[in-house]
Design an enzyme around this catalytic site. Structure first.
Site, PDB file in Angstrom:
ATOM      1  CG  ASN A 171      -0.347  -0.012   2.510  1.00 29.40           C
ATOM      2  OD1 ASN A 171       0.735  -0.565   2.692  1.00 29.40           O
ATOM      3  ND2 ASN A 171      -0.989   0.597   3.488  1.00 29.40           N
ATOM      4  CE  LYS A 194       7.792 -10.716   1.033  1.00 36.63           C
ATOM      5  NZ  LYS A 194       7.126 -10.280  -0.202  1.00 36.63           N
ATOM      6  CD  GLU A 267       5.462  -0.601  13.185  1.00 37.30           C
ATOM      7  OE1 GLU A 267       4.350  -0.085  13.426  1.00 37.30           O
ATOM      8  OE2 GLU A 267       6.461  -0.394  13.890  1.00 37.30           O
ATOM      9  CB  CYS A 301      -1.755   0.733   8.356  1.00 36.10           C
ATOM     10  SG  CYS A 301      -0.432   1.947   8.438  1.00 36.10           S
ATOM     11  CD  GLU A 399      -6.694  -3.393   8.255  1.00 37.54           C
ATOM     12  OE1 GLU A 399      -6.253  -4.553   8.186  1.00 37.54           O
ATOM     13  OE2 GLU A 399      -5.963  -2.402   8.327  1.00 37.54           O
TER      14      GLU A 399
HETATM   15  P1  NAD Z   1       0.083  -9.161   4.123  1.00 35.47           P
HETATM   16  O1  NAD Z   1       0.249  -9.548   5.533  1.00 35.47           O
HETATM   17  O2  NAD Z   1      -0.710 -10.031   3.236  1.00 35.47           O
HETATM   18  O3  NAD Z   1       1.508  -9.008   3.412  1.00 35.47           O
HETATM   19  C1  NAD Z   1       2.529  -8.187   3.928  1.00 35.47           C
HETATM   20  C2  NAD Z   1       3.877  -8.719   3.475  1.00 35.47           C
HETATM   21  O4  NAD Z   1       4.081  -9.999   4.049  1.00 35.47           O
HETATM   22  C3  NAD Z   1       3.996  -8.908   1.960  1.00 35.47           C
HETATM   23  O5  NAD Z   1       5.283  -8.517   1.555  1.00 35.47           O
HETATM   24  C4  NAD Z   1       3.807 -10.410   1.806  1.00 35.47           C
HETATM   25  O6  NAD Z   1       4.413 -10.929   0.667  1.00 35.47           O
HETATM   26  C5  NAD Z   1       4.487 -10.925   3.054  1.00 35.47           C
HETATM   27  N1  NAD Z   1       4.086 -12.273   3.490  1.00 35.47           N
HETATM   28  C6  NAD Z   1       2.937 -12.937   3.217  1.00 35.47           C
HETATM   29  N2  NAD Z   1       2.938 -14.147   3.823  1.00 35.47           N
HETATM   30  C7  NAD Z   1       4.111 -14.244   4.498  1.00 35.47           C
HETATM   31  C8  NAD Z   1       4.694 -15.239   5.323  1.00 35.47           C
HETATM   32  N3  NAD Z   1       4.075 -16.376   5.589  1.00 35.47           N
HETATM   33  N4  NAD Z   1       5.902 -14.997   5.855  1.00 35.47           N
HETATM   34  C9  NAD Z   1       6.537 -13.832   5.638  1.00 35.47           C
HETATM   35  N5  NAD Z   1       6.043 -12.845   4.850  1.00 35.47           N
HETATM   36  C10 NAD Z   1       4.839 -13.053   4.292  1.00 35.47           C
HETATM   37  O7  NAD Z   1      -0.505  -7.686   4.153  1.00 35.47           O
HETATM   38  P2  NAD Z   1      -0.955  -6.801   2.916  1.00 35.47           P
HETATM   39  O8  NAD Z   1      -2.266  -7.268   2.450  1.00 35.47           O
HETATM   40  O9  NAD Z   1       0.141  -6.706   1.939  1.00 35.47           O
HETATM   41  O10 NAD Z   1      -1.077  -5.353   3.578  1.00 35.47           O
HETATM   42  C11 NAD Z   1      -2.254  -4.889   4.137  1.00 35.47           C
HETATM   43  C12 NAD Z   1      -2.198  -5.012   5.641  1.00 35.47           C
HETATM   44  O11 NAD Z   1      -1.041  -4.355   6.147  1.00 35.47           O
HETATM   45  C13 NAD Z   1      -3.368  -4.312   6.323  1.00 35.47           C
HETATM   46  O12 NAD Z   1      -3.813  -5.099   7.377  1.00 35.47           O
HETATM   47  C14 NAD Z   1      -2.761  -3.023   6.842  1.00 35.47           C
HETATM   48  O13 NAD Z   1      -3.441  -2.454   7.934  1.00 35.47           O
HETATM   49  C15 NAD Z   1      -1.381  -3.472   7.205  1.00 35.47           C
HETATM   50  N6  NAD Z   1      -0.441  -2.361   7.228  1.00 35.47           N
HETATM   51  C16 NAD Z   1       0.074  -1.960   8.427  1.00 35.47           C
HETATM   52  C17 NAD Z   1       0.931  -0.860   8.482  1.00 35.47           C
HETATM   53  C18 NAD Z   1       1.496  -0.372   9.799  1.00 35.47           C
HETATM   54  O14 NAD Z   1       2.416   0.446   9.778  1.00 35.47           O
HETATM   55  N7  NAD Z   1       0.997  -0.805  10.943  1.00 35.47           N
HETATM   56  C19 NAD Z   1       1.273  -0.193   7.307  1.00 35.47           C
HETATM   57  C20 NAD Z   1       0.733  -0.635   6.118  1.00 35.47           C
HETATM   58  C21 NAD Z   1      -0.120  -1.721   6.079  1.00 35.47           C
END
Ligand code: NAD
Length: 542
Positions: A171, A194, A267, A301, A399
């Site tokens: 995002n 990554k 995060e 987020c 969410e």
């Molecule tokens: P996601 O958890 O699906 O993916 C995040 C990252 O994790 C990606 O790079 C993905 O490839 C990787 N990933 C997926 N499975 C994994 C595994 N088993 N082991 C290690 N890495 C893995 O999240 P998303 O859909 O990409 O992002 C949206 C979410 O992120 C929302 O819930 C949002 O609120 C949150 N977010 C939080 C913040 C913050 O600062 N707190 C900032 C941005 C987004």
């Protein structure tokens, strides 16, 4: 419509497929040939067209990347913090120099509106300058009180942890790759990053600029591929993992980090509340709500998904909020004409549409929005305001991570605080009032890592000197501020004694030594307490 893969600018940007292929070739580090790996197409969300391919790495590729980063980092660690800081400052200047091409690239891989690309763009040079300025002092050796005065000396030094793994989401790929990477670099670590497979190119371009600024090659390496393969391999290979993404994946990553006994920061997601008090300026709060709910089409987020408004002004606020929202324009051009851009992909579009349909079926009222907009692009969805959302419907329970918000009246400020705290998440919250002091007072009562008063999120995020992170299901640890850097160091204590071992000298019986040591520590505690009381009295009087 197929995109030309030969030459020419893509979609009105300066970027060509050839240039993206050049960036894709940097995956895995210098001289690393991963071109024979399976490839994955990256698409431009605004049209759904493929723009270039990236390699899908495997576990061995990731292990190799971490080894290379570890080897390269010894040269980086050997530089003084001041020298590393100068390189971060150069990087900040290079990012500024390449602003327009970077804004184009952010828009190309995310489909967001340009003004929202700007928000994430400015964060990166600011973070680089912040850690360049603060880093040398934060990393300097410190003298600490020793076991005994005069006889002992105690110092603390801060070693880098080694190689830090950064896993980031799609995002905000530009600032969420760098906001955690830059302090890790400042602390002298190697970093393997990554990015999400949907948005790999900005991270690759930024690593190229880091090298141009003076970071030795391979200190920072980008690895691409499937999260459960590449992300998981990274957690197994590094010395610290910083993860930004969903709470669901965060639990998996934190569990794995725990098994490996490495430290981590998480995060994660949020269901952020906004509380509007009866003395709020309604137009200001309505504008703030639009920014808080629909920035980056709600894929932020920190964005607001629940708004609690004190009864007296509920109708007036709702009317103003709907009117402001209906002024927004949707679009994907590479200029500032559109207020809101595209969602990232079909899966995100379906999630948003399903949440709204579920709320509708359970009796919610849609005041504006509530429709897909295929006439603009395959993944556009209208900014949507709901009321009367039942407690068991999807947007009340999960969410949404899209341009959808529910607004509810509450009969008092206390009820607003209670409603705001009725969540497993605690990432960001926002309070709106005509009295700033009262706003801070209400903010203290909200369980959240950050609470902004009379602003939705920007005033908290941009306070780079202050820690940011979540409580509850929103995460572990903090980024930004001194806390954001200190997580990447191993504090090491060096203590010495002027009189040899702190034990009974040869001619002194153990019983005499034991009595002596107990008396002296007792005396020391009394002296310390007296000094403490004197200094408290002095502070109170001055
Ligand atoms: P996601 O958890 O699906 O993916 C995040 C990252 O994790 C990606 O790079 C993905 O490839 C990787 N990933 C997926 N499975 C994994 C595994 N088993 N082991 C290690 N890495 C893995 O999240 P998303 O859909 O990409 O992002 C949206 C979410 O992120 C929302 O819930 C949002 O609120 C949150 N977010 C939080 C913040 C913050 O600062 N707190 C900032 C941005 C987004």
């Amino acid at each position: 419509m197929a995109v030309s893969r030969t030459q020419g600018a893509l979609f009105g940007t300066e970027w060509t497929t050839g240039e993206l292929n050049h960036l894709a070739a940097l995956v895995g580090g210098s001289d690393e040939s991963v071109t024979d790996r399976d490839q994955l197409a990256v698409t431009y969300p605004v049209t759904g067209d493929e723009i270039a391919d990236i390699p899908l790495l495997g576990q061995a590729d990731v292990e190799h990347a971490v080894e290379r980063s570890r080897a390269a980092a010894s040269e980086w660690q050997a530089l003084s913090p001041a020298d590393r800081a100068a390189i971060l400052d150069r990087f900040a200047a290079l990012v500024e120099d390449n602003r327009e091409e970077l804004l184009d690239l952010i828009q190309l891989e995310t489909g967001k509106a340009r003004q929202h690309a700007v928000e994430e763009f400015i964060d990166v040079p600011m973070t680089a300058n912040y850690y360049a300025e603060q880093g040398p002092a934060l990393l300097a050796d410190e003298k600490r009180a020793g076991a005994l005065p005069v006889i002992t000396r105690t110092e603390v030094m801060y070693d880098p942890v080694g190689v830090v793994g950064v896993i980031s989401p799609w995002n905000y790929p530009f600032n969420l790759s760098m906001t955690d990477l830059l302090p890790a670099l400042m602390a002298g670590n190697g970093v393997v990053i990554k990015p999400d497979k949907k948005t790999p190119f900005v991270a690759l371009r930024l690593v190229e600029l880091l090298v141009q600024a003076g970071v030795p090659e391979d200190v920072c390496i980008v690895v691409t591929g499937e999260g459960p393969v590449v992300g998981s391999a990274l957690v197994d290979a590094v010395d610290y993992i910083t993860f930004t993404g969903s709470s669901e994946t965060g639990r998996i990553v934190a569990e794995q980090a725990g098994r490996n006994l490495i430290d981590c920061s998480m995060e994660l997601g949020g269901k952020n509340p906004m509380v509007v008090l009866e003395d709020a300026d309604i137009d200001v709060a309505a504008r703030g709500a639009v920014q808080g709910c629909f920035t980056n089409a709600g894929q932020l987020c920190l964005s607001m998904e629940r708004i609690y408004v004190v009864d007296d002004i509920f109708e007036e606020f709702l009317e103003a909020f709907v009117a402001e929202t209906e002024r927004l324009t949707l679009g994907g051009d590479f200029d500032y004409t559109a207020d809101v851009g595209s969602l990232i992909d079909d899966a995100q579009l379906e999630r948003v549409a399903t949440h709204v349909e579920d709320a509708r079926e359970r009796g919610a009222t849609v005041h504006t929005g509530g429709q897909k907009r295929p006439d603009i692009g395959p993944c556009f969805y209208e900014p949507t305001i709901l009321t009367d959302v039942s407690a068991d419907s999807l947007p009340a329970c999960e969410e949404t991570f899209g341009p959808v918000v529910r607004v509810e009246p509450v009969d008092s400020v206390d009820a607003g605080i209670e409603a705001a705290n009725d969540s497993e998440y605690g990432l960001n919250a926002s309070v709106w009032t005509g009295d700033r002091d009262r706003g801070h007072e209400v903010a203290r009562q909200i369980a959240s890592g950050t609470v902004c008063v009379n602003d939705a999120y920007a005033v908290g995020w941009a306070a780079l000197d202050a820690p940011m992170g979540g409580v509850g299901d929103s995460g572990i640890g903090r980024r930004h501020g001194p806390e954001g850097l200190k997580r990447y160091v191993e504090p090491k204590t060096i203590a010495s004694s002027a009189l040899g071992p702190m034990n009974a000298p040869p001619a002194v019986p153990n019983s005499v030594f034991a009595r002596g040591i107990m008396r002296s520590t007792q005396l020391l505690r009394k002296v310390n307490k007296r000094i403490r009381n004197l200094s408290i009295t002095f502070v109170r009087k001055s």
